[in-house]
Structures are given as structure tokens and as C-alpha cells.
Motif scaffolding. Structure first.
Motif, PDB file in Angstrom:
ATOM      1  N   ALA A 193     -10.680   9.370   0.409  1.00  0.00           N
ATOM      2  CA  ALA A 193     -10.590   9.360   1.868  1.00  0.00           C
ATOM      3  C   ALA A 193     -11.435   8.210   2.402  1.00  0.00           C
ATOM      4  N   GLY A 194     -12.551   8.531   3.032  1.00  0.00           N
ATOM      5  CA  GLY A 194     -13.383   7.514   3.660  1.00  0.00           C
ATOM      6  C   GLY A 194     -13.933   6.507   2.670  1.00  0.00           C
ATOM      7  N   VAL A 195     -14.008   5.269   3.132  1.00  0.00           N
ATOM      8  CA  VAL A 195     -14.570   4.184   2.332  1.00  0.00           C
ATOM      9  C   VAL A 195     -15.531   3.380   3.209  1.00  0.00           C
ATOM     10  N   CYS A 196     -16.547   2.815   2.586  1.00  0.00           N
ATOM     11  CA  CYS A 196     -17.424   1.870   3.267  1.00  0.00           C
ATOM     12  C   CYS A 196     -18.039   0.966   2.209  1.00  0.00           C
ATOM     13  N   VAL A 197     -18.649  -0.107   2.672  1.00  0.00           N
ATOM     14  CA  VAL A 197     -19.281  -1.063   1.768  1.00  0.00           C
ATOM     15  C   VAL A 197     -20.735  -1.220   2.212  1.00  0.00           C
ATOM     16  N   ASP A 198     -21.669  -1.078   1.272  1.00  0.00           N
ATOM     17  CA  ASP A 198     -23.083  -1.175   1.628  1.00  0.00           C
ATOM     18  C   ASP A 198     -23.551  -2.623   1.662  1.00  0.00           C
ATOM     19  N   MET A 199     -24.818  -2.823   1.966  1.00  0.00           N
ATOM     20  CA  MET A 199     -25.393  -4.165   2.124  1.00  0.00           C
ATOM     21  C   MET A 199     -25.347  -4.980   0.827  1.00  0.00           C
ATOM     22  N   ASP A 200     -25.283  -4.297  -0.323  1.00  0.00           N
ATOM     23  CA  ASP A 200     -25.231  -4.988  -1.613  1.00  0.00           C
ATOM     24  C   ASP A 200     -23.802  -5.307  -2.042  1.00  0.00           C
TER      25      ASP A 200
ATOM     26  N   LEU B 216       0.834  -1.191   0.000  1.00  0.00           N
ATOM     27  CA  LEU B 216       0.000   0.000   0.000  1.00  0.00           C
ATOM     28  C   LEU B 216       0.871   1.244   0.000  1.00  0.00           C
ATOM     29  N   GLN B 217       0.354   2.300  -0.603  1.00  0.00           N
ATOM     30  CA  GLN B 217       1.082   3.565  -0.647  1.00  0.00           C
ATOM     31  C   GLN B 217       0.267   4.624   0.094  1.00  0.00           C
ATOM     32  N   GLY B 218       0.610   4.857   1.345  1.00  0.00           N
ATOM     33  CA  GLY B 218      -0.093   5.851   2.148  1.00  0.00           C
ATOM     34  C   GLY B 218      -1.515   5.455   2.476  1.00  0.00           C
ATOM     35  N   PRO B 219      -1.723   4.292   3.115  1.00  0.00           N
ATOM     36  CA  PRO B 219      -3.097   3.903   3.460  1.00  0.00           C
ATOM     37  C   PRO B 219      -3.741   4.940   4.370  1.00  0.00           C
ATOM     38  N   ARG B 220      -5.025   5.221   4.131  1.00  0.00           N
ATOM     39  CA  ARG B 220      -5.735   6.253   4.892  1.00  0.00           C
ATOM     40  C   ARG B 220      -6.910   5.673   5.660  1.00  0.00           C
ATOM     41  N   TYR B 221      -7.904   5.199   4.955  1.00  0.00           N
ATOM     42  CA  TYR B 221      -9.122   4.698   5.584  1.00  0.00           C
ATOM     43  C   TYR B 221      -9.319   3.241   5.186  1.00  0.00           C
ATOM     44  N   VAL B 222      -9.938   2.477   6.077  1.00  0.00           N
ATOM     45  CA  VAL B 222     -10.174   1.059   5.813  1.00  0.00           C
ATOM     46  C   VAL B 222     -11.594   0.706   6.246  1.00  0.00           C
ATOM     47  N   SER B 223     -12.197  -0.229   5.520  1.00  0.00           N
ATOM     48  CA  SER B 223     -13.545  -0.694   5.843  1.00  0.00           C
ATOM     49  C   SER B 223     -13.629  -2.187   5.573  1.00  0.00           C
ATOM     50  N   PRO B 224     -14.314  -2.924   6.438  1.00  0.00           N
ATOM     51  CA  PRO B 224     -14.537  -4.340   6.142  1.00  0.00           C
ATOM     52  C   PRO B 224     -15.520  -4.483   4.984  1.00  0.00           C
ATOM     53  N   ALA B 225     -15.406  -5.579   4.279  1.00  0.00           N
ATOM     54  CA  ALA B 225     -16.325  -5.902   3.190  1.00  0.00           C
ATOM     55  C   ALA B 225     -17.140  -7.125   3.605  1.00  0.00           C
ATOM     56  N   PRO B 226     -18.354  -7.286   3.071  1.00  0.00           N
ATOM     57  CA  PRO B 226     -19.224  -8.391   3.486  1.00  0.00           C
ATOM     58  C   PRO B 226     -18.630  -9.782   3.279  1.00  0.00           C
ATOM     59  N   ASN B 227     -17.735  -9.927   2.313  1.00  0.00           N
ATOM     60  CA  ASN B 227     -17.174 -11.249   2.015  1.00  0.00           C
ATOM     61  C   ASN B 227     -15.989 -11.599   2.912  1.00  0.00           C
ATOM     62  N   GLY B 228     -15.742 -10.802   3.939  1.00  0.00           N
ATOM     63  CA  GLY B 228     -14.609 -11.065   4.825  1.00  0.00           C
ATOM     64  C   GLY B 228     -13.357 -10.322   4.410  1.00  0.00           C
ATOM     65  N   GLY B 229     -13.393  -9.661   3.284  1.00  0.00           N
ATOM     66  CA  GLY B 229     -12.254  -8.884   2.818  1.00  0.00           C
ATOM     67  C   GLY B 229     -12.317  -7.475   3.373  1.00  0.00           C
TER      68      GLY B 229
ATOM     69  N   VAL C 239      -7.985   3.293  -4.568  1.00  0.00           N
ATOM     70  CA  VAL C 239      -8.668   2.498  -3.555  1.00  0.00           C
ATOM     71  C   VAL C 239      -8.458   1.044  -3.932  1.00  0.00           C
ATOM     72  N   LYS C 240      -7.997   0.255  -2.975  1.00  0.00           N
ATOM     73  CA  LYS C 240      -7.702  -1.154  -3.236  1.00  0.00           C
ATOM     74  C   LYS C 240      -8.669  -2.048  -2.467  1.00  0.00           C
ATOM     75  N   VAL C 241      -9.030  -3.160  -3.099  1.00  0.00           N
ATOM     76  CA  VAL C 241      -9.946  -4.134  -2.511  1.00  0.00           C
ATOM     77  C   VAL C 241      -9.170  -5.423  -2.289  1.00  0.00           C
ATOM     78  N   PHE C 242      -9.282  -5.972  -1.072  1.00  0.00           N
ATOM     79  CA  PHE C 242      -8.570  -7.183  -0.700  1.00  0.00           C
ATOM     80  C   PHE C 242      -9.544  -8.291  -0.328  1.00  0.00           C
TER      81      PHE C 242
END
Length: 114
Positions: free
Chosen positions: A49-56, A1-14, A24-27
Motif C-alpha cells: 500500500a503506502g510508500v515513501c522514501v527517506d532522507m537516505d 502499471l497494474q493497479g497503481p495504488r500509492y505514489v511517492s517522490p524519490a530524492p533523485n527526481g524519480g 512496488v516499482k521504482v521510476f
């Protein structure tokens, strides 16, 4: 990662991470890089900046430089959800009731969108 800022969990465990370098990178749940939103969607971020993942499973990203919030669906083109009224969107969160919360650091408040 290059200067990670914000992180959010994803529904699939990533998880999803915004970077200072403008991406923005997805893991996956095994911490392997699944994709870069810039590459996958051909989208140019200013300063994500901020990231989040919705119910879909769609990823939402606040862009401080462009003063926007974009939604990146799993399939299809990105959608600009908020393009006006933000001075410096920093954090974002989604509710299960369809609300989008945006922390606007430029106005020292949290704005709620439906």
C-alpha cells in the motif's frame, strides 16, 4: 502499471509506485522503470500500500496483508521495521527527525514509530 495504488517522490527526481498486483516499482526522473522491488530484493509482498522514501533514499513500504512495514535500502537486504501492532497499514510517511508515521486503516488512527 497494474493497479497503481500509492505514489511517492524519490530524492533523485524519480518516484515509487505500489501496485495492487503485489509489487512496488521504482521510476527514474525521466519516467523510465528503474526496478521492481520484488525482483531486485526477492521480496514477496502481500498487498503493498503506502510508500515513501527517506532522507537516505531507502524505500519504505506498508503491506496491508502482512501487517508490516519494510525498509528497502539502496544496497543490502530489506529490513522489517514494524512487524506487530498494525491491523491494516495503509499510508506511510517519514520525517527528517527519524519518525515513521503509519496510517492504520484497521484501527482508524496514525501510529508514530521512532
Amino acid at each position: 502499471l497494474q493497479g497503481p495504488r500509492y505514489v511517492s517522490p524519490a530524492p533523485n527526481g524519480g518516484f515509487v509506485v505500489s501496485e495492487e498486483c503485489g509489487d512496488v516499482k521504482v521510476f527514474t526522473s525521466s519516467r523510465k522503470l528503474l526496478c521492481s522491488l520484488s525482483s531486485k530484493y526477492g521480496h514477496r509482498f502481500g498487498n503493498p500500500a503506502g510508500v515513501c522514501v527517506d532522507m537516505d533514499g531507502s524505500i519504505l513500504v506498508a503491506d496491508e496483508q502482512r501487517h508490516t512495514v519494510h525498509l528497502f535500502p539502496e544496497h543490502g537486504a530489506p529490513i522489517c521495521l514494524v512487524s506487530a501492532g498494525l491491523r491494516r497499514p495503509a499510508g506511510v510517511a517519514c520525517s527528517s527527525f527519524g519518525h515513521l508515521f503509519v496510517a492504520d486503516a484497521g484501527e482508524n488512527c496514525v501510529k508514530v514509530f521512532k
